[in-house]
Design a protein around this motif. Structure first.
Motif, PDB file in Angstrom:
ATOM      1  N   LEU A   8       2.557  -6.034 -25.826  1.00 21.94           N
ATOM      2  CA  LEU A   8       2.306  -5.775 -27.241  1.00 21.94           C
ATOM      3  C   LEU A   8       1.252  -6.739 -27.769  1.00 21.94           C
ATOM      4  N   ARG A   9       1.266  -7.959 -27.269  1.00 24.39           N
ATOM      5  CA  ARG A   9       0.269  -8.958 -27.685  1.00 24.39           C
ATOM      6  C   ARG A   9      -1.141  -8.488 -27.323  1.00 24.39           C
ATOM      7  N   GLN A  10      -1.305  -7.952 -26.102  1.00 26.94           N
ATOM      8  CA  GLN A  10      -2.613  -7.438 -25.694  1.00 26.94           C
ATOM      9  C   GLN A  10      -3.032  -6.274 -26.582  1.00 26.94           C
ATOM     10  N   ALA A  11      -2.087  -5.400 -26.900  1.00 25.08           N
ATOM     11  CA  ALA A  11      -2.386  -4.268 -27.777  1.00 25.08           C
ATOM     12  C   ALA A  11      -2.781  -4.761 -29.167  1.00 25.08           C
ATOM     13  N   LEU A  12      -2.049  -5.733 -29.672  1.00 22.69           N
ATOM     14  CA  LEU A  12      -2.356  -6.288 -30.986  1.00 22.69           C
ATOM     15  C   LEU A  12      -3.736  -6.927 -31.008  1.00 22.69           C
ATOM     16  N   ASP A  13      -4.065  -7.707 -29.990  1.00 19.27           N
ATOM     17  CA  ASP A  13      -5.388  -8.320 -29.887  1.00 19.27           C
ATOM     18  C   ASP A  13      -6.481  -7.250 -29.863  1.00 19.27           C
TER      19      ASP A  13
END
Length: 110
Positions: A71-76
């Motif tokens: 999710l962090r990669q998606a958010l970034d």
């Protein structure tokens, strides 16, 4: 996390059909997908003077994620994207949908 289908047209869709899809979705653009393969996106400006969405030369999305990404990669990806979404693809650019900031927020808070 479930992805949203996002606005999609085939490359053979007329420019008017693509414009209608853009207006319905409210994103300001529409994905162009050919038999499951993501070709890119077009907006109203790109469709100017074109007969079809494919003729408009779809632009590549700058933010891609796969089901394996966090999710962090998606958010970034969303934060740095000019389309305000992260496009979810499988190997070979097969389109799965889009992740929005709102969808990721709901997942984090759940």
């Amino acid at each position: 996390i479930e992805v949203e289908p996002g606005p999609v047209v085939a490359p053979g869709a007329t420019a008017d059909e693509a414009r209608q899809a853009i207006d319905r979705a409210g994103f300001g653009w529409v994905s162009v997908v050919d038999d499951g393969e993501l070709l890119g996106w077009v907006d109203h400006d790109a469709l100017e003077g074109c007969a079809t969405a494919g003729e408009a030369t779809p632009r590549r999305f700058s933010a891609y994620v796969t089901a394996r990404d966090s999710l962090r990669q998606a958010l970034d990806s969303i934060v740095t994207s000019r389309t305000a979404v992260a496009v979810v693809v499988t190997e070979g650019q097969h389109y799965r949908g889009v992740l929005t900031l709102e969808r990721i927020s709901k997942e984090i808070l759940a």
